[in-house]
Design a protein around this motif. Structure first.
Motif, PDB file in Angstrom:
ATOM      1  N   ALA A  59       0.833  -1.210   0.000  1.00 29.70           N
ATOM      2  CA  ALA A  59       0.000   0.000   0.000  1.00 29.70           C
ATOM      3  C   ALA A  59       0.867   1.259   0.000  1.00 29.70           C
ATOM      4  CB  ALA A  59      -0.926  -0.004   1.217  1.00 29.70           C
ATOM      5  N   LEU A  60       1.984   1.212   0.703  1.00 29.53           N
ATOM      6  CA  LEU A  60       2.899   2.347   0.732  1.00 29.53           C
ATOM      7  C   LEU A  60       3.500   2.581  -0.648  1.00 29.53           C
ATOM      8  CD1 LEU A  60       4.487   4.551   2.194  1.00 29.53           C
ATOM      9  CD2 LEU A  60       6.159   2.784   2.835  1.00 29.53           C
ATOM     10  N   LYS A  61       3.900   1.522  -1.302  1.00 24.72           N
ATOM     11  CA  LYS A  61       4.455   1.652  -2.646  1.00 24.72           C
ATOM     12  C   LYS A  61       3.416   2.269  -3.587  1.00 24.72           C
ATOM     13  CE  LYS A  61       6.793  -0.921  -6.289  1.00 24.72           C
ATOM     14  NZ  LYS A  61       7.374  -2.205  -6.690  1.00 24.72           N
ATOM     15  N   LYS A  62       2.185   1.804  -3.486  1.00 23.33           N
ATOM     16  CA  LYS A  62       1.103   2.329  -4.325  1.00 23.33           C
ATOM     17  C   LYS A  62       0.860   3.811  -4.025  1.00 23.33           C
ATOM     18  CE  LYS A  62      -3.602   1.180  -5.711  1.00 23.33           C
ATOM     19  NZ  LYS A  62      -4.724   0.262  -5.525  1.00 23.33           N
ATOM     20  N   GLU A  63       0.880   4.180  -2.762  1.00 27.27           N
ATOM     21  CA  GLU A  63       0.681   5.577  -2.362  1.00 27.27           C
ATOM     22  C   GLU A  63       1.806   6.456  -2.904  1.00 27.27           C
ATOM     23  OE1 GLU A  63      -0.962   8.979  -0.829  1.00 27.27           O
ATOM     24  OE2 GLU A  63      -1.927   7.026  -0.901  1.00 27.27           O
ATOM     25  N   LEU A  64       3.033   5.988  -2.820  1.00 24.22           N
ATOM     26  CA  LEU A  64       4.169   6.754  -3.336  1.00 24.22           C
ATOM     27  C   LEU A  64       4.088   6.894  -4.859  1.00 24.22           C
ATOM     28  CD1 LEU A  64       6.997   5.334  -1.071  1.00 24.22           C
ATOM     29  CD2 LEU A  64       6.193   7.702  -1.100  1.00 24.22           C
ATOM     30  N   GLN A  65       3.668   5.827  -5.526  1.00 25.66           N
ATOM     31  CA  GLN A  65       3.515   5.885  -6.982  1.00 25.66           C
ATOM     32  C   GLN A  65       2.432   6.888  -7.358  1.00 25.66           C
ATOM     33  OE1 GLN A  65       2.827   1.702  -7.697  1.00 25.66           O
ATOM     34  NE2 GLN A  65       4.893   1.421  -8.527  1.00 25.66           N
ATOM     35  N   LYS A  66       1.329   6.869  -6.619  1.00 26.58           N
ATOM     36  CA  LYS A  66       0.223   7.794  -6.867  1.00 26.58           C
ATOM     37  C   LYS A  66       0.692   9.242  -6.752  1.00 26.58           C
ATOM     38  CE  LYS A  66      -3.159   8.610  -3.786  1.00 26.58           C
ATOM     39  NZ  LYS A  66      -4.290   8.310  -2.905  1.00 26.58           N
ATOM     40  N   ARG A  67       1.610   9.476  -5.837  1.00 23.04           N
ATOM     41  CA  ARG A  67       2.144  10.817  -5.621  1.00 23.04           C
ATOM     42  C   ARG A  67       3.291  11.141  -6.577  1.00 23.04           C
ATOM     43  NH1 ARG A  67       1.697  12.870  -0.432  1.00 23.04           N
ATOM     44  NH2 ARG A  67       0.018  11.917   0.698  1.00 23.04           N
ATOM     45  N   GLY A  68       3.686  10.170  -7.389  1.00 24.79           N
ATOM     46  CA  GLY A  68       4.797  10.387  -8.301  1.00 24.79           C
ATOM     47  C   GLY A  68       6.131  10.438  -7.587  1.00 24.79           C
ATOM     48  N   GLU A  69       6.200   9.837  -6.425  1.00 29.93           N
ATOM     49  CA  GLU A  69       7.403   9.887  -5.591  1.00 29.93           C
ATOM     50  C   GLU A  69       7.983   8.500  -5.349  1.00 29.93           C
ATOM     51  OE1 GLU A  69       8.844  12.538  -4.843  1.00 29.93           O
ATOM     52  OE2 GLU A  69       7.281  14.020  -5.185  1.00 29.93           O
ATOM     53  N   ILE A  70       8.033   7.697  -6.372  1.00 31.07           N
ATOM     54  CA  ILE A  70       8.524   6.337  -6.181  1.00 31.07           C
ATOM     55  C   ILE A  70      10.055   6.339  -6.214  1.00 31.07           C
ATOM     56  CG2 ILE A  70       8.293   5.655  -8.606  1.00 31.07           C
ATOM     57  CD1 ILE A  70       7.554   3.448  -5.591  1.00 31.07           C
ATOM     58  N   HIS A  71      10.622   6.117  -5.078  1.00 36.19           N
ATOM     59  CA  HIS A  71      12.065   5.983  -4.934  1.00 36.19           C
ATOM     60  C   HIS A  71      12.310   4.627  -4.304  1.00 36.19           C
ATOM     61  CE1 HIS A  71      12.705  10.240  -5.734  1.00 36.19           C
ATOM     62  NE2 HIS A  71      11.735  10.511  -4.897  1.00 36.19           N
ATOM     63  N   GLU A  72      13.084   3.800  -4.950  1.00 38.34           N
ATOM     64  CA  GLU A  72      13.306   2.445  -4.451  1.00 38.34           C
ATOM     65  C   GLU A  72      13.841   2.445  -3.018  1.00 38.34           C
ATOM     66  OE1 GLU A  72      12.337  -0.554  -5.590  1.00 38.34           O
ATOM     67  OE2 GLU A  72      11.290   0.643  -7.080  1.00 38.34           O
ATOM     68  N   GLU A  73      14.698   3.415  -2.682  1.00 42.60           N
ATOM     69  CA  GLU A  73      15.241   3.428  -1.324  1.00 42.60           C
ATOM     70  C   GLU A  73      14.171   3.747  -0.292  1.00 42.60           C
ATOM     71  OE1 GLU A  73      16.344   7.449  -3.161  1.00 42.60           O
ATOM     72  OE2 GLU A  73      16.341   5.383  -3.815  1.00 42.60           O
ATOM     73  N   LEU A  74      13.093   4.405  -0.686  1.00 40.50           N
ATOM     74  CA  LEU A  74      11.991   4.654   0.239  1.00 40.50           C
ATOM     75  C   LEU A  74      11.202   3.371   0.491  1.00 40.50           C
ATOM     76  CD1 LEU A  74      10.502   8.073  -0.914  1.00 40.50           C
ATOM     77  CD2 LEU A  74      11.901   7.618   1.077  1.00 40.50           C
ATOM     78  N   ILE A  75      11.035   2.573  -0.540  1.00 36.89           N
ATOM     79  CA  ILE A  75      10.268   1.327  -0.408  1.00 36.89           C
ATOM     80  C   ILE A  75      11.045   0.319   0.432  1.00 36.89           C
ATOM     81  CG2 ILE A  75       9.240  -0.595  -1.682  1.00 36.89           C
ATOM     82  CD1 ILE A  75       7.765   2.070  -1.931  1.00 36.89           C
ATOM     83  N   ARG A  76      12.344   0.346   0.340  1.00 32.44           N
ATOM     84  CA  ARG A  76      13.172  -0.621   1.073  1.00 32.44           C
ATOM     85  C   ARG A  76      13.496  -0.147   2.484  1.00 32.44           C
ATOM     86  NH1 ARG A  76      17.549  -0.915  -3.194  1.00 32.44           N
ATOM     87  NH2 ARG A  76      16.209  -1.096  -4.975  1.00 32.44           N
ATOM     88  N   ILE A  77      12.491   0.237   3.247  1.00 33.10           N
ATOM     89  CA  ILE A  77      12.719   0.691   4.618  1.00 33.10           C
ATOM     90  C   ILE A  77      12.800  -0.536   5.514  1.00 33.10           C
ATOM     91  CG2 ILE A  77      11.799   3.024   4.412  1.00 33.10           C
ATOM     92  CD1 ILE A  77       9.131   1.954   5.449  1.00 33.10           C
ATOM     93  N   ARG A  78      13.830  -1.282   5.328  1.00 35.04           N
ATOM     94  CA  ARG A  78      14.005  -2.515   6.108  1.00 35.04           C
ATOM     95  C   ARG A  78      15.206  -2.408   7.000  1.00 35.04           C
ATOM     96  NH1 ARG A  78      11.538  -7.302   2.970  1.00 35.04           N
ATOM     97  NH2 ARG A  78      10.115  -6.163   1.709  1.00 35.04           N
TER      98      ARG A  78
END
Length: 78
Positions: A59-78
């Motif tokens: 859902a976070l990835k989808k939200e970031l994509q919707k905002r046009g802010e898809i950064h792989e390092e943001l998705i990998r918050i592990r």
């Protein structure tokens, strides 16, 4: 400065997710609690923590994509 902006984008996107997703992402991925610790804090089963974390990340990835802010390092918050 750029790192700070990315953190701001991340938190803003998280705030638009449903509450259970917000809680599990903050505990698991930001505060780095274990699955067991997160389950105890939220009074959930460990399996529910695993499933909800996976769904919350999607859902976070989808939200970031919707905002046009898809950064792989943001998705990998592990």
């Amino acid at each position: 400065m750029i790192k700070g902006e990315k953190v701001t984008l991340l938190y803003e996107a998280i705030r638009h997710l449903k509450l259970s997703y917000q809680e599990v992402l903050i505990l698991r991925k930001i505060k780095e609690f274990s699955i067991k610790e997160t389950a105890e804090i939220l009074n959930w089963s460990e399996n529910k923590v695993k499933i909800t974390t996976s769904r919350a990340l999607a859902a976070l990835k989808k939200e970031l994509q919707k905002r046009g802010e898809i950064h792989e390092e943001l998705i990998r918050i592990r």
